[in-house]
Design a protein around this motif. Structure first.
Motif, PDB file in Angstrom:
ATOM      1  N   UNK A 194       0.930  -1.174  -0.029  1.00 15.66           N
ATOM      2  CA  UNK A 194       0.263   0.098   0.067  1.00 15.66           C
ATOM      3  C   UNK A 194       0.942   1.374  -0.110  1.00 15.66           C
ATOM      4  N   UNK A 195       1.966   1.290   0.831  1.00 12.63           N
ATOM      5  CA  UNK A 195       2.702   2.288   0.887  1.00 12.63           C
ATOM      6  C   UNK A 195       3.366   2.606  -0.268  1.00 12.63           C
ATOM      7  N   UNK A 196       3.822   1.591  -1.260  1.00 11.63           N
ATOM      8  CA  UNK A 196       4.674   1.776  -2.318  1.00 11.63           C
ATOM      9  C   UNK A 196       3.631   2.128  -3.411  1.00 11.63           C
ATOM     10  N   UNK A 197       2.355   1.667  -3.379  1.00  8.27           N
ATOM     11  CA  UNK A 197       1.296   2.067  -4.473  1.00  8.27           C
ATOM     12  C   UNK A 197       1.145   3.691  -4.288  1.00  8.27           C
ATOM     13  N   UNK A 198       1.146   4.221  -2.842  1.00 11.04           N
ATOM     14  CA  UNK A 198       1.059   5.450  -2.685  1.00 11.04           C
ATOM     15  C   UNK A 198       2.115   6.462  -2.967  1.00 11.04           C
ATOM     16  N   UNK A 199       3.152   5.975  -3.005  1.00 13.62           N
ATOM     17  CA  UNK A 199       4.721   6.493  -3.261  1.00 13.62           C
ATOM     18  C   UNK A 199       4.665   6.606  -4.809  1.00 13.62           C
ATOM     19  N   UNK A 200       4.332   5.579  -5.300  1.00 17.64           N
ATOM     20  CA  UNK A 200       4.507   5.449  -6.810  1.00 17.64           C
ATOM     21  C   UNK A 200       3.357   6.621  -7.533  1.00 17.64           C
ATOM     22  N   UNK A 201       2.238   6.607  -6.802  1.00 14.63           N
ATOM     23  CA  UNK A 201       1.090   7.501  -7.315  1.00 14.63           C
ATOM     24  C   UNK A 201       1.527   8.993  -7.140  1.00 14.63           C
ATOM     25  N   UNK A 202       2.256   9.230  -6.109  1.00 15.61           N
ATOM     26  CA  UNK A 202       2.718  10.638  -5.772  1.00 15.61           C
ATOM     27  C   UNK A 202       3.687  10.995  -6.855  1.00 15.61           C
ATOM     28  N   UNK A 203       4.828  10.127  -7.087  1.00 13.47           N
ATOM     29  CA  UNK A 203       5.713  10.342  -8.145  1.00 13.47           C
ATOM     30  C   UNK A 203       5.194  10.568  -9.399  1.00 13.47           C
ATOM     31  N   UNK A 204       4.229   9.775  -9.764  1.00 10.06           N
ATOM     32  CA  UNK A 204       3.697   9.719 -11.297  1.00 10.06           C
ATOM     33  C   UNK A 204       3.037  11.064 -11.262  1.00 10.06           C
ATOM     34  N   UNK A 205       2.267  11.417 -10.195  1.00 10.14           N
ATOM     35  CA  UNK A 205       1.327  12.677 -10.485  1.00 10.14           C
ATOM     36  C   UNK A 205       2.092  13.959  -9.856  1.00 10.14           C
TER      37      UNK A 205
END
Length: 140
Positions: free
Chosen positions: A91-102
């Motif tokens: 979950x943490x990694x998904x959120x981190x990736x989402x923040x990086x992409x956006x």
């Protein structure tokens, strides 16, 4: 990170640290856990982290009436918290990736809390039952 789960209560107590956990941190955590549960019996299934077995920590188990159960080495499949941590990390990694992409801001502490908040009691119960099932197969 120190976390406790239960089959009935889900994620019970979580504390995160920016450094390695020392005996004093773990003793403070045990005291918080005892306060949270009052006189209810507590058995903690622990991994082989050195602080769980530290000389300064051992007397506190008896003093706080907490039964430590140490997992055998290299057997994370027997410890339900490992499955929960796996889900938290995903979950943490998904959120981190989402923040990086956006290209949005990322607050590590907030995202750790959010990842733990996403863990349901039902998920914790399933992790506990799975670990008990695996342990039962080893014993029987």
């Amino acid at each position: 990170m120190i976390a406790t789960i239960s089959e009935a209560g889900g994620v019970v107590l979580v504390r995160s640290y920016t450094r390695a956990i020392v005996a004093g941190d773990f003793i403070a955590y045990l005291k918080l856990l005892r306060r949270k549960y009052g006189n209810t019996p507590i058995a903690l299934y622990l991994d082989q982290l050195q602080v769980h077995k530290a000389r300064d920590v051992r007397p506190w188990y008896r003093q706080l009436d907490i039964m430590p159960i140490l997992n055998v080495g290299y057997s994370p499949e027997l410890n339900a918290i490992e499955a929960v941590f796996s889900k938290v990390k995903a979950q943490f990694n998904r959120n981190r990736l989402n923040c990086l992409v956006n290209k949005t801001g990322f607050n590590v502490e907030r995202e750790i809390r959010a990842a733990f908040a996403a863990i349901t009691t039902k998920h914790c119960a399933a992790c506990v039952r799975k670990s008990l099932h695996i342990l039962d197969r080893y014993v029987n």
